[in-house]
Design a protein around this motif. Structure first.
Motif, short mmCIF file in Angstrom:
data_model
loop_
_atom_site.label_atom_id
_atom_site.label_comp_id
_atom_site.label_asym_id
_atom_site.label_seq_id
_atom_site.Cartn_x
_atom_site.Cartn_y
_atom_site.Cartn_z
N GLY A 257 -9.51 38.60 2.07
CA GLY A 257 -9.42 37.60 1.03
C GLY A 257 -9.43 38.20 -0.35
N LEU A 258 -10.23 39.21 -0.53
CA LEU A 258 -10.27 39.86 -1.84
C LEU A 258 -8.93 40.47 -2.18
N GLU A 259 -8.34 41.10 -1.19
CA GLU A 259 -7.03 41.70 -1.45
C GLU A 259 -6.03 40.63 -1.83
N GLN A 260 -6.12 39.49 -1.13
CA GLN A 260 -5.16 38.44 -1.47
C GLN A 260 -5.40 37.92 -2.87
N LEU A 261 -6.68 37.80 -3.24
CA LEU A 261 -6.96 37.33 -4.60
C LEU A 261 -6.47 38.32 -5.63
N ASN A 262 -6.52 39.59 -5.26
CA ASN A 262 -6.03 40.62 -6.18
C ASN A 262 -4.60 40.40 -6.58
N THR A 263 -3.84 39.73 -5.68
CA THR A 263 -2.44 39.53 -6.04
C THR A 263 -2.30 38.47 -7.12
N ALA A 264 -3.34 37.68 -7.30
CA ALA A 264 -3.20 36.62 -8.29
C ALA A 264 -3.92 36.92 -9.59
N THR A 265 -4.73 37.94 -9.61
CA THR A 265 -5.39 38.28 -10.87
C THR A 265 -4.74 39.53 -11.42
N SER A 266 -4.90 39.74 -12.73
CA SER A 266 -4.26 40.90 -13.33
C SER A 266 -5.11 42.15 -13.20
N ARG A 267 -6.29 42.03 -12.66
CA ARG A 267 -7.18 43.18 -12.60
C ARG A 267 -7.67 43.37 -11.18
N HIS A 268 -8.36 44.47 -11.04
CA HIS A 268 -8.90 44.83 -9.74
C HIS A 268 -10.23 44.13 -9.55
N LEU A 269 -10.38 43.44 -8.45
CA LEU A 269 -11.63 42.75 -8.19
C LEU A 269 -12.66 43.73 -7.65
N SER A 270 -13.84 43.66 -8.22
CA SER A 270 -14.85 44.59 -7.77
C SER A 270 -16.09 43.83 -7.35
N LEU A 271 -16.63 44.20 -6.20
CA LEU A 271 -17.80 43.49 -5.69
C LEU A 271 -19.09 44.17 -6.09
N LEU A 272 -19.03 45.06 -7.08
CA LEU A 272 -20.21 45.86 -7.36
C LEU A 272 -21.35 45.03 -7.90
N HIS A 273 -21.04 43.91 -8.50
CA HIS A 273 -22.12 43.14 -9.10
C HIS A 273 -22.28 41.78 -8.46
N THR A 274 -21.89 41.66 -7.21
CA THR A 274 -22.04 40.38 -6.55
C THR A 274 -23.50 40.13 -6.29
N LYS A 275 -24.00 39.06 -6.84
CA LYS A 275 -25.41 38.81 -6.73
C LYS A 275 -25.75 37.84 -5.63
N ALA A 276 -24.81 36.98 -5.30
CA ALA A 276 -25.16 35.93 -4.35
C ALA A 276 -24.03 35.73 -3.37
N LEU A 277 -24.44 35.44 -2.17
CA LEU A 277 -23.50 35.16 -1.10
C LEU A 277 -23.83 33.76 -0.62
N VAL A 278 -22.87 32.85 -0.73
CA VAL A 278 -23.16 31.46 -0.36
C VAL A 278 -22.35 31.14 0.88
N ILE A 279 -23.02 30.68 1.90
CA ILE A 279 -22.35 30.39 3.17
C ILE A 279 -22.45 28.91 3.41
N SER A 280 -21.37 28.32 3.80
CA SER A 280 -21.44 26.87 3.99
C SER A 280 -22.08 26.56 5.33
N GLU A 281 -22.57 25.31 5.43
CA GLU A 281 -23.33 24.91 6.61
C GLU A 281 -22.46 24.98 7.85
N GLU A 282 -21.24 24.54 7.71
CA GLU A 282 -20.34 24.52 8.87
C GLU A 282 -20.15 25.91 9.42
N LEU A 283 -19.88 26.85 8.49
CA LEU A 283 -19.63 28.21 8.93
C LEU A 283 -20.88 28.79 9.56
#
Lengths: 426, 375, 618
Positions: free
Chosen positions: A90-116
């Motif tokens: 998914g990150l790679e796919q999002l990279n195609t839509a943003t002009s910059r490189h997405l970096s997960l180095l500062h991801t502070k929170a991971l939210v998971i939905s109830e269904e998943l």
């Protein structure tokens, strides 16, 4: 002389090797930082991945010049989603839509939905644990509803960036114990552990304002205090920020099997020895249906006494030690005096004891998951790992006999030492 | 303390340094394996009792130092290379030297270069080709080995405080995460695995061989026991503390999975909003320790080869040996193979570290008996 | 009125009859050694070659050989070199610089000795000094007032002599000479020296070499008729700068005197502090043409004799044209001149030199230079100032720790910044990173170029600030830095974080007391910038390891550069932290002095309980 020339050539080649592309160096203005990641169950594919990315221009402007006071033209963060096969894809796919490189180095929170979560999240965690950029110290939440909505609508008005919110939430949980903060590291460990089942805090977006309030005791509601019966998303708060954190989701291995409310979370934390402070209400023993409130904190870690018999059945006795400070009283009785104090201590101990026993029963019957970590206490009966593995504690948990005893002491009564009755009037 | 050069047996000129520096040099070199995937392998053996596994290794290593000192005292003024020749005769001795000492050290050096470069790649320079990082480590090792063992000992002396401080910081900063129940069940996967298999896995230190080779620079065989006991205690003690920390922080089922457990520990540090993510600082420590180790290995290889071939100076040998190490280090196909190779080499180290001194003693005793019988 | 002739002159070509500008051409006298007989130029000769004929007529130039790269000849190679030269014979390999100013072909004049004839002496002096063209040298004929009168003349250099002393001497010779002279002229000089001249240093010399050396330095030479010796009287007195405040090494607490350019003043300043009879000064001369005097001072009962011998050996073996400043001498006698780090300490404070001498070091004073060299020096010496000794030990320790931090910051900070911003984004807290990122959004340059730009501008400001004259200097420095920095930020060329960074780095560099060390750290900084930008923290770690290993390998006059921590000698009381003065019981051990104890165990006698008999009355 030739040697000098050859050496100079060699140095030049070396310099070229070292400087071409400066492998892996990435400027800060070529990178976008993902602050929070959300995982949803996808309709057509495996996952819907939502990311909150920071907008550094606005953040720097707001922090520095102070010019962004009223102008809400640009937000300090943006959200984007993609339906995809897995998190990194998914990150790679999002990279195609943003002009910059997405970096997960500062991801502070991971939210998971109830269904998943109800489907099972073990398989995603292998990716997330292995990927270099994700850190073991980010927080994990389960959210009711869709994670996409949660991330989009979570706009804390006081914070410049959402990361601060997630970090502060961790420290807040120590202040009231209505939810607890779990880092990725703890969750992953509990997933793989043979002595405890994982649990995650609940989060949700609340749209209803004040309408979802449940009737209190006096208004004909249940005799049980409904205060703790809320879970995230139900608390009747009207305000600018719609995100709420309240309650816990219970997991069995990697599947979510249920939720417990805020008050039950407090009991859970007490039984684990992680409860710090909280403001707890209970019914006044001498003048129902008025209530009393204590500022409680856990004085010592609980004492566990485990007994294992020959056939493997287990009895666990837990002693909880709580210290309280009298904080609020609606009835006006002079509880500070020594005659009345034991009443409230006993009443509170009774209340907590019943709550804990009910919670334990619920986990044993409804969830069949040992989220308290009693297995850790049992390990000392075994000498080697193979014998412990064969014992299969997690499957035997529903048959275990757990008894809880609570000892409360009211230490202080706040600024007032005595309550004089009201005189005069009708 | 004057630092005079000593001509040893008119063969090689080496610098000299005192026992304090020798202890520190060998101890720092011996904890370098903590930063790689070695603790993960120990977790497979020991489970929650991993921190007990070095105990047996400690005892075995102390015994090895004792045997080594006996061997070296037979002929003061020479290193194990020369004594080999004395014991086994000229041809067999040279063959044993080259196969058992030089080759093993060279392979070890290659493995370490590879492993340290892999560690760097996983941690920071993810897009750099490994040959570049390898070349950098090789260059550092060559520089250190070329400047001599004195410079290496002084460098160790200068940097050991920072290395220890970093280690202690990692260990102490993780106290909020400690969970003492992770230590249970106490005996881990079984006393036999923990103590026997564990000791055998931890007993093989490359420094035992290196100590035999650079003994003259350290002051001679009389000082070997003192230096040896001290550095073994230091090295194993640090290893036990680090393993203890690992077990307490992450329970053993999870620890087994890590590529580099120490890196994982460093990444977990979270002392509030400001003091997190400090693992990049540890890169400084790793590189220094790794470069020291590689330089020391390269130096020991070159010196032992020079001594066995009776060459006057070891420096011309550095470049070919270094290049060979570089090429060997690029041979393993992927990281998993590297780790398996490392395991295999660890068993191979038994030969020069344990078997060889015993064989030498036996051979010398036989020779002595023969000489006495002949008289 | 323009007439046709002038017009024609105007429009026709006129050959330029003026002399062309002066062009410094080579003449045959430029290369006297090629006049030795080498006919054809070898491939290795430097510069163009001329045929070795002694004709001043315009020569046919041999085609200029391409200038070949000449390796500096190392002493180890020199033996082979001489061998090859013998083999090549006429293939003129040039040797190291010509040794003395001796002209070729004739025996050197200065080797002559004084003759008894006054006229002969006068002739020789004229020839040696190039009189009468050389107007500095004054030759004054006198007649001694003895009976019978004796002719003589004095030679001195105007400007180097003290006129009042000279007048005194001339008075003594010409007016107050009443005693009878001995008949034998040979003893005349001794008689004059002992009984007639009131100068405070009078020597008799008979070789012109010594006379020249003396007159060149300010003495007056007296030649007497019939005497084969000359009388040299010390009459030095020239304009010089007095004892001033130190310009570079200022302290808050401590003496404020600094060395000046005169050798005798400097030695006197040291003698003022160490009033010890064991303090020895030895004099040497370096520089073949400028013949500078070099004084070596050491404590005879402390300094290691091997050290003193080595110092003297190195200095006396230097063959060069000129040694003008102690810096040039320093470079000549250094152990490892190719390494960036300095290994000899140069200071302008006499108290520091005195402290070093009492430790057991050797001080080298070069005439004409206010900087005195102290050998051997370790890196920790270069990070100390006297301030820590003269203030209390807590202040001293604090300053030292601060300085250690400054030392590390001054070369690592920009490299670390680049490594973090380019490779390790995860190291900084999120808010800080977002602030930095936000500020960098507007800057069009990549980080490396930005940092280099700021660093180079800072270096330019620093250099310019040194050279700007007088009152404008400090103003331009401050204004330049502020305005440049602010304007650069406003123009979005650099980000504000970087301005702060570069300023802090510069300040940290200034906190290092020894200028040479700070300079070398400035150069290291650029290496670390490149390393940090290409390989991140790994690069910086590699650079650090290399620097540590190379520095640990350095030696300064036989002492390891990083003693007492590199090789662990006796723990010093004064290396990083400063223990109270009463604990400084031993001298630094690595100097191997003759006496290691500098204080008894109890330095403060007043702590001891008074004697039983009531104690002395102080």
């Amino acid at each position: 002389m030739r040697a000098i020339k050859i050496f100079a050539l060699f140095l030049a080649v070396l310099a070229v090797v070292f400087l071409t592309g400066c492998f892996g160096s990435r400027e800060t203005d070529e990178t976008t930082y993902v602050l929070a990641m959300g995982l949803d169950k996808g309709e057509k594919d495996n996952l819907i991945l939502t990311v909150t990315i920071a907008n550094p221009k606005v953040i720097a402007g707001m922090a520095g010049g102070g010019g962004g006071g009223n102008g809400k033209g640009a937000e300090s963060f943006l959200t984007a989603s993609v339906e995809t096969l897995g998190p990194i894809t998914g990150l790679e796919q999002l990279n195609t839509a943003t002009s910059r490189h997405l970096s997960l180095l500062h991801t502070k929170a991971l939210v998971i939905s109830e269904e998943l979560a109800q489907e099972g999240i073990g398989k995603w965690f292998s990716t997330l644990s292995r990927y270099y950029e994700l850190r073991a110290t980010s927080f994990v939440f389960v959210c009711r509803g869709k994670a996409k909505d949660f991330l989009e609508k979570n706009k804390p008005p006081l914070e410049i960036s959402p990361t601060k919110q997630y970090e502060l939430i961790g420290s807040l949980s120590r202040a009231h114990g209505l939810y607890h903060d779990i880092t990725f590291k703890e969750f992953y460990e509990e997933l793989k552990s043979r002595s405890i089942q994982p649990s995650l805090p609940l989060a949700a977006i609340h749209e209803g304002g004040l309408e979802t309030a449940r009737p209190g005791v006096k208004q004909g509601g249940e005799l049980e205090l409904p205060l703790g019966k809320y879970i995230a998303g139900d608390i009747p708060i009207a305000g600018e920020n719609k995100a709420q954190f309240y309650g816990t989701a219970v997991f069995q291995k990697d599947k979510m099997v249920g939720t417990i409310s805020g008050e039950e979370t407090r009991f859970y934390l007490m039984l684990r020895g992680k409860f710090e402070t909280g403001f707890m209400n209970f019914l006044d023993p001498l003048s129902q249906p008025e209530t009393l409130a204590f500022l409680v904190h856990q004085a010592r870690s609980p004492k566990y006494v485990t007994r294992m018999s020959e056939d493997g059945s287990v009895t666990i006795d837990i002693d909880l030690y709580l210290e309280a400070e009298l904080a609020a009283m609606l009835s006006g009785i002079n509880y500070e005096s020594p005659e009345y104090k034991p009443f409230i201590e006993a009443a509170f101990s009774q209340y907590v004891q019943e709550g804990c026993q009910r919670l334990i029963q619920r986990t044993q019957e409804e969830f069949k998951a040992d989220i308290f970590g009693f297995g850790e206490q049992l390990k000392k009966h075994f000498w080697t790992v193979p014998s412990w593995t064969e014992y299969k504690w997690l499957e035997r948990y529903p048959e275990a006999q757990v008894n809880v005893t609570v000892h409360t002491r009211v230490r202080r009564t706040g600024l007032q030492l005595k309550t004089m009755p009201l005189e005069g009037g009708q | 303390m004057s630092h005079r050069q000593r001509m040893v047996g008119k063969i090689i000129k080496e610098g000299m340094f005192g026992p304090g520096e020798a202890v520190i040099l060998l101890a720092i070199s011996s904890i370098s394996r903590l930063f790689l995937s070695y603790p993960g392998m120990l977790f497979e053996i020991g489970g929650p009792a991993t921190w007990l596994t070095p105990l047996g290794g400690l005892v075995l290593a102390l015994a090895a130092i004792f045997v080594l000192s006996l061997v070296l005292k037979k002929s003061p003024g020479s290193t194990i290379v020369e004594i080999n020749e004395q014991a086994f005769g000229p041809y067999l001795g040279v063959a044993v030297n080259i196969l058992a000492i030089v080759m093993v050290l060279e392979l070890l050096g290659a493995t370490y270069i590879r492993e340290f470069s892999e560690a760097m790649l996983v941690t920071t320079l993810r897009f750099t080709p490994i040959s570049v990082v390898d070349a950098a480590f090789l260059a550092l090792g060559l520089l250190g080995a070329y400047l001599g063992i004195e410079a290496l000992a002084r460098t160790a002396r200068l940097t050991y405080l920072y290395v220890l401080a970093a280690l202690l910081f990692v260990i102490l900063a993780l106290i909020p995460f400690w969970n003492f129940h992770n230590l249970l069940p106490l005996l881990g996967k079984g006393p036999k695995e923990v103590f026997i298999l564990g000791s055998l896995s931890t007993a093989t230190l490359a420094e035992l061989v290196i100590a035999g080779v650079i003994i003259q620079a350290m002051g001679g065989a009389e000082k070997l026991t003192r230096i040896g006991y001290r550095f073994i205690f230091m090295g194993f003690g640090l290893m036990m503390i680090t393993l203890l920390d690992l077990v307490l922080t992450y329970n053993w089922t999870v620890s087994e999975e890590f590529t580099q457990p120490f890196l994982r520990l460093a990444r977990t540090i979270y002392l509030g909003r400001f003091f997190q993510r400090l693992e990049a600082i540890f890169i400084l420590v790793w590189v220094v320790v790794g470069a020291l180790k590689i330089a020391l290995l390269l130096y020991a290889t070159a010196v032992s080869l020079a001594r066995s071939l009776k060459l006057p100076d070891y420096r011309p040998l550095l470049w070919p040996l270094g290049l060979a190490m570089y090429i060997l280090s690029l041979l393993p196909v992927d990281m998993v193979t590297t780790i398996r190779l490392d395991n295999y080499l660890r068993w191979l180290l038994f030969v020069p570290a344990y078997l060889l001194p015993l064989l030498i003693l036996a051979a010398l005793w036989l020779k002595g008996r023969g000489a006495r019988a002949g008289n | 009125m323009i007439n046709v002739k002038n017009l024609l002159k105007l429009i026709t070509y006129q050959e330029n009859s003026q002399r062309e500008g002066f062009v410094l051409e080579e003449t045959v006298h430029d290369h006297p050694k090629s006049a030795k007989g080498e006919s054809s130029p070898g491939g290795e000769d430097s510069h163009g070659q001329r045929e070795a004929q002694a004709e001043p007529a315009p020569q046919k130039k041999a085609p200029a050989v391409r200038r070949a790269f000449k390796k500096p000849i190392r002493p180890a190679d020199k033996a082979n070199h001489k061998q090859k030269k013998k083999e090549n014979g006429a293939a003129g390999e040039s040797q190291p610089a010509p040794t003395s100013s001796q002209t070729m072909g004739e025996p050197p004049i200065s080797n002559l000795s004084v003759s008894a004839s006054l006229a002969e002496n006068r002739k020789i002096i004229k020839k040696l000094y190039g009189l009468p063209a050389n107007k500095d040298i004054v030759v004054r004929d006198i007649v001694l007032g003895t009976s019978p009168a004796i002719d003589g003349f004095i030679v001195f250099i105007d400007g180097l002599v003290d006129k009042s002393i000279q007048n005194l001497l001339l008075q003594a010779l010409m007016l107050f000479a009443v005693r009878p002279v001995p008949a034998e002229r040979g003893q005349l000089a001794t008689y004059v020296k002992e009984k007639m001249l009131p100068g405070n240093q009078v020597v008799l010399k008979s070789r012109f070499n010594d006379i020249l050396n003396a007159v060149n330095y300010g003495d007056t030479a007296l030649f007497l008729e019939g005497c084969a010796e000359a009388v040299l009287v010390e009459t030095k007195g020239w304009e010089h700068r007095g004892v001033d405040l130190p310009t570079v090494e200022q302290v808050v607490r401590g003496p404020h005197e600094a060395f000046s350019e005169t050798l005798r003043t400097n030695t006197a300043l040291i003698r003022k502090i160490i009033k010890n009879e064991n303090l020895t000064t030895e004099l040497l001369t370096v520089g073949s043409r400028n013949r500078a005097l070099v004084a070596i001072m050491y404590q005879r009962d402390l300094a290691n004799p091997a050290l003193v011998a080595e110092v003297k050996r190195r200095i006396s073996s230097i063959k060069t044209d000129r040694i003008i400043d102690s810096g040039m001498l320093e470079e000549m006698i250094m152990d490892t001149p190719y390494n960036l780090t300095p290994t000899i300490l140069a200071t302008e404070r006499p108290d520091r030199v005195a402290s070093g001498i009492i430790d057991g070091r050797v001080a080298i004073i070069v005439d004409g230079s206010p900087y005195v060299l102290l050998v051997p020096a370790t890196m920790y010496e270069m990070l100390h100032t006297g301030e820590e000794l003269y203030s209390r030990w807590q202040l001293g320790t604090f300053i030292r720790l601060l300085r250690a931090l400054a030392f590390n910051l001054s070369f690592l900070l920009p490299g670390l910044y680049l490594a973090v911003v380019l490779f390790h984004h995860e190291m900084i807290p999120t808010e800080l990173l977002l602030a930095i990122a936000g500020n960098r959004e507007r800057v069009p340059l990549p980080s490396l170029v930005e940092v280099l730009l700021m660093e180079i501008s800072f270096e330019l400001i620093r250099e310019a600030g040194l050279r700007i004259p007088g009152a404008m200097g400090t103003t331009i420095g401050i204004v330049g830095a502020l305005v440049l920095g602010q304007a650069a930020v406003q123009a979005n060329i650099v980000s504000p974080v970087l301005v702060i960074l570069v300023a802090v780095t510069g300040l940290a560099g200034f906190a290092i007391p020894y200028y040479s060390l700070a300079f070398s750290l400035r150069i290291y900084r650029f290496y670390y910038i490149i390393l940090g930008a290409t390989l991140g923290f790994f690069g910086i770690a590699c650079g650090l390891f290399t620097q540590i290993v190379l520095t640990a390998n350095l030696k300064s006059f036989g002492v390891p550069y990083l003693a007492p921590i590199g090789p662990r000698t006796v723990p010093g009381a004064d290396v990083v932290t400063r223990l109270p003065l009463f604990f400084h019981e031993k001298r630094p051990d690595y100097l191997n002095p003759q006496d290691i104890t500098s204080q008894p165990d109890i330095a403060r006698g007043w702590l001891e309980p008074p004697a039983k008999d009531g104690g002395k009355d102080y």
